[in-house]
Motif scaffolding. Structure first.
Motif, PDB file in Angstrom:
ATOM      1  N   ARG A 212      72.883  36.837 -59.554  1.00 51.22           N
ATOM      2  CA  ARG A 212      72.972  35.512 -58.942  1.00 51.22           C
ATOM      3  C   ARG A 212      74.339  35.265 -58.321  1.00 51.22           C
ATOM      4  O   ARG A 212      74.496  34.335 -57.525  1.00 51.22           O
ATOM      5  CB  ARG A 212      72.665  34.436 -59.995  1.00 51.22           C
ATOM      6  N   ARG A 213      75.324  36.075 -58.687  1.00 53.87           N
ATOM      7  CA  ARG A 213      76.649  35.886 -58.079  1.00 53.87           C
ATOM      8  C   ARG A 213      76.662  36.491 -56.682  1.00 53.87           C
ATOM      9  O   ARG A 213      75.875  37.386 -56.358  1.00 53.87           O
ATOM     10  CB  ARG A 213      77.732  36.518 -58.953  1.00 53.87           C
ATOM     11  N   PRO A 214      77.573  36.043 -55.807  1.00 56.07           N
ATOM     12  CA  PRO A 214      77.634  36.600 -54.449  1.00 56.07           C
ATOM     13  C   PRO A 214      77.989  38.085 -54.448  1.00 56.07           C
ATOM     14  O   PRO A 214      78.713  38.564 -55.328  1.00 56.07           O
ATOM     15  CB  PRO A 214      78.740  35.777 -53.776  1.00 56.07           C
ATOM     16  N   LYS A 216      80.126  40.955 -53.296  1.00 53.05           N
ATOM     17  CA  LYS A 216      81.515  40.998 -52.830  1.00 53.05           C
ATOM     18  C   LYS A 216      81.678  42.112 -51.790  1.00 53.05           C
ATOM     19  O   LYS A 216      81.496  43.290 -52.104  1.00 53.05           O
ATOM     20  CB  LYS A 216      82.466  41.200 -54.005  1.00 53.05           C
ATOM     21  N   CYS A 236      77.375  36.844 -42.361  1.00 48.66           N
ATOM     22  CA  CYS A 236      77.717  36.195 -43.622  1.00 48.66           C
ATOM     23  C   CYS A 236      77.507  34.689 -43.543  1.00 48.66           C
ATOM     24  O   CYS A 236      77.101  34.061 -44.538  1.00 48.66           O
ATOM     25  CB  CYS A 236      79.161  36.519 -44.001  1.00 48.66           C
ATOM     26  N   GLY A 240      75.183  32.789 -46.210  1.00 44.79           N
ATOM     27  CA  GLY A 240      75.773  31.734 -47.017  1.00 44.79           C
ATOM     28  C   GLY A 240      76.616  32.248 -48.159  1.00 44.79           C
ATOM     29  O   GLY A 240      76.471  33.393 -48.607  1.00 44.79           O
ATOM     30  N   PRO A 241      77.533  31.405 -48.672  1.00 44.62           N
ATOM     31  CA  PRO A 241      78.480  31.823 -49.713  1.00 44.62           C
ATOM     32  C   PRO A 241      77.830  32.106 -51.063  1.00 44.62           C
ATOM     33  O   PRO A 241      78.454  32.727 -51.925  1.00 44.62           O
ATOM     34  CB  PRO A 241      79.437  30.628 -49.805  1.00 44.62           C
ATOM     35  N   ASP A 242      76.606  31.653 -51.258  1.00 45.01           N
ATOM     36  CA  ASP A 242      75.929  31.974 -52.515  1.00 45.01           C
ATOM     37  C   ASP A 242      75.413  33.409 -52.540  1.00 45.01           C
ATOM     38  O   ASP A 242      75.102  33.949 -53.607  1.00 45.01           O
ATOM     39  CB  ASP A 242      74.755  31.022 -52.746  1.00 45.01           C
ATOM     40  N   VAL A 243      75.324  34.028 -51.347  1.00 41.76           N
ATOM     41  CA  VAL A 243      74.788  35.391 -51.239  1.00 41.76           C
ATOM     42  C   VAL A 243      75.893  36.418 -51.055  1.00 41.76           C
ATOM     43  O   VAL A 243      75.868  37.494 -51.668  1.00 41.76           O
ATOM     44  CB  VAL A 243      73.769  35.492 -50.077  1.00 41.76           C
ATOM     45  N   ASP A 245      80.295  37.200 -50.409  1.00 44.10           N
ATOM     46  CA  ASP A 245      81.695  36.772 -50.520  1.00 44.10           C
ATOM     47  C   ASP A 245      82.518  37.810 -49.765  1.00 44.10           C
ATOM     48  O   ASP A 245      82.652  38.956 -50.202  1.00 44.10           O
ATOM     49  CB  ASP A 245      82.089  36.702 -51.987  1.00 44.10           C
ATOM     50  N   GLN A 266      85.284  30.642 -44.512  1.00 40.26           N
ATOM     51  CA  GLN A 266      84.112  31.459 -44.819  1.00 40.26           C
ATOM     52  C   GLN A 266      84.482  32.872 -45.250  1.00 40.26           C
ATOM     53  O   GLN A 266      83.597  33.696 -45.491  1.00 40.26           O
ATOM     54  CB  GLN A 266      83.179  31.507 -43.603  1.00 40.26           C
ATOM     55  N   ARG A 349      69.986  41.534 -52.993  1.00 35.58           N
ATOM     56  CA  ARG A 349      68.834  41.412 -53.894  1.00 35.58           C
ATOM     57  C   ARG A 349      68.611  42.679 -54.709  1.00 35.58           C
ATOM     58  O   ARG A 349      68.044  42.634 -55.803  1.00 35.58           O
ATOM     59  CB  ARG A 349      67.566  41.107 -53.091  1.00 35.58           C
TER      60      ARG A 349
END
Length: 387
Positions: A212-214, A216, A236, A240-243, A245, A266, A349
């Protein structure tokens, strides 16, 4: 057979000149870098000619003017270096030179001596570079990118045309010169490598952890049009930042600084990371991404692979020379934020596959992607040219 190597800078040559010397070929290494670099080359003093004044001129220009006026200024600084080389000239059977518009006088002098010349092209043909960059500038609204050959471009083309053989790091570079009239029989491909004493996998890899973490992501290279960071930034942004970093490492080309500002907040930006600290930074990330539109073969890709870090890169980055898509990394279409977003989203994913890909990349790297092997293959090229 004696070989002199000449480069108006340092580039990757410092990684392997000691191996060329050990095989008995190197007579003199002419280059330009800070004086302290001499002690890191592993060469006796009599084999080294360093002209650091040129490097100080370049650094001073950068601090005072950024990238403004670098074209004409670097031609001048290169001419100062060439004059110094000519004043310390030692004839050799073969001259291996970096073809980047600063070696013209060296190539001509070698020709007058009757020496063979191996000209190394680190990037694609200048006409190919300009066409790509002009197209990208129009896409992103960046001003000041011309389709006209610069003085440096013309000199580089002359260096290549005057050489007996042309050394290239990738099929992409080879194609660009052959398509513009260079005889394919004159072109020799030899992919770059990594310093395996400095770049190697973590002894105890950190698990990717919570999906669930972005994800990197790190990208290393001058931030501009050529290395495709805007396509990565756009991908990116869509994810989005949830996917994802994103960390960008490299100086910013002043021509794109204003456009880069539209992506503020971003990404994390590191202006410079010393090479001795780069491995630590790489191992803090899940994925190395280099979406270049034009490149020779980015050594940063070799270094990431050597660390066991999965790589996403374009064929135009030179990655096709060592990345088997889906096995030791991932190849992605150049200039396509859509393709990047789709691939990065999938990898976010399916991140459990990344350590497997990274381990396979590191294993391949240990077998052949090292500078000692590179130097041995280069010496074979020297021997063939001298035969």
């Amino acid at each position: 057979m004696t070989v002199n190597i000449a480069v108006c800078g340092k580039f990757h040559f410092a990684n392997y000149v000691k191996y060329v010397s050990a095989q008995g070929y190197l007579q003199k290494f002419y280059y330009a870098h800070k004086r302290a670099t001499d002690a890191t080359l592993g060469l006796p003093a009599e084999q080294i000619f360093n002209f650091p004044f040129k490097e100080y001129l370049v650094q001073g220009h950068g601090r005072l003017f950024g990238t403004v006026g670098t074209g004409p200024a670097h031609i001048l600084y290169g001419a100062v270096w060439s004059r110094a080389v000519l004043s310390a000239w030692r004839p050799a059977d073969l001259w291996h030179v970096m073809a980047h518009g600063h070696e013209t006088a060296v190539v001509r002098r070698a020709g007058r001596d009757g020496a063979r010349v191996l000209a190394e092209a680190v990037n694609t043909h200048p006409d190919n570079q300009r066409e790509i960059l002009h197209r990208e500038a129009e896409r992103w609204g960046v001003k000041g990118v011309s389709l006209h050959r610069s003085t440096r471009d013309a000199r580089l083309i002359d260096e290549i045309a005057s050489a007996d053989r042309v050394l290239v790091p990738s099929a992409t570079v080879a194609r660009s010169f052959v398509e513009r009239g260079i005889d394919a029989e004159r072109v020799v491909k030899l992919p770059y490598a990594a310093n395996l004493s400095r770049f190697f996998p973590a002894e105890h890899p950190i698990p990717n952890g919570d999906e669930r973490r972005p994800l990197k992501i790190v990208c290393v290279g001058t931030i501009g049009l050529r290395k495709g960071q805007f396509h990565l930034l756009e991908a990116c942004r869509r994810l989005g930042p949830d996917v994802v970093d994103l960390t960008l490492v490299g100086t910013v080309d002043t021509a794109v600084a204003a456009r880069l500002g539209s992506y503020a907040g971003q990404f994390r930006h590191l202006q410079r990371v010393p090479n001795v600290e780069m491995r630590t930074l790489l191992l803090e990330h899940d994925l190395f991404v280099l979406p270049s539109l034009e490149e020779g073969l980015a050594v940063s890709i070799c270094e990431a692979l050597a660390c066991g870090l999965p790589v996403v890169a374009t064929r135009e980055s030179g990655a096709e020379e060592m990345v088997v898509d889906g096995e030791t990394g991932f190849l992605v279409e150049a200039g396509s934020a859509d393709a990047l977003a789709a691939l990065l989203g999938r990898l976010a994913r399916e991140r459990e596959t990344l350590p497997v890909i990274g381990a396979a990349a590191a294993a391949v790297t240990r077998r052949w992607l090292n500078w000692e092997t590179y130097a041995a293959q280069l010496c074979d090229v020297y021997a063939q040219m001298g035969g």
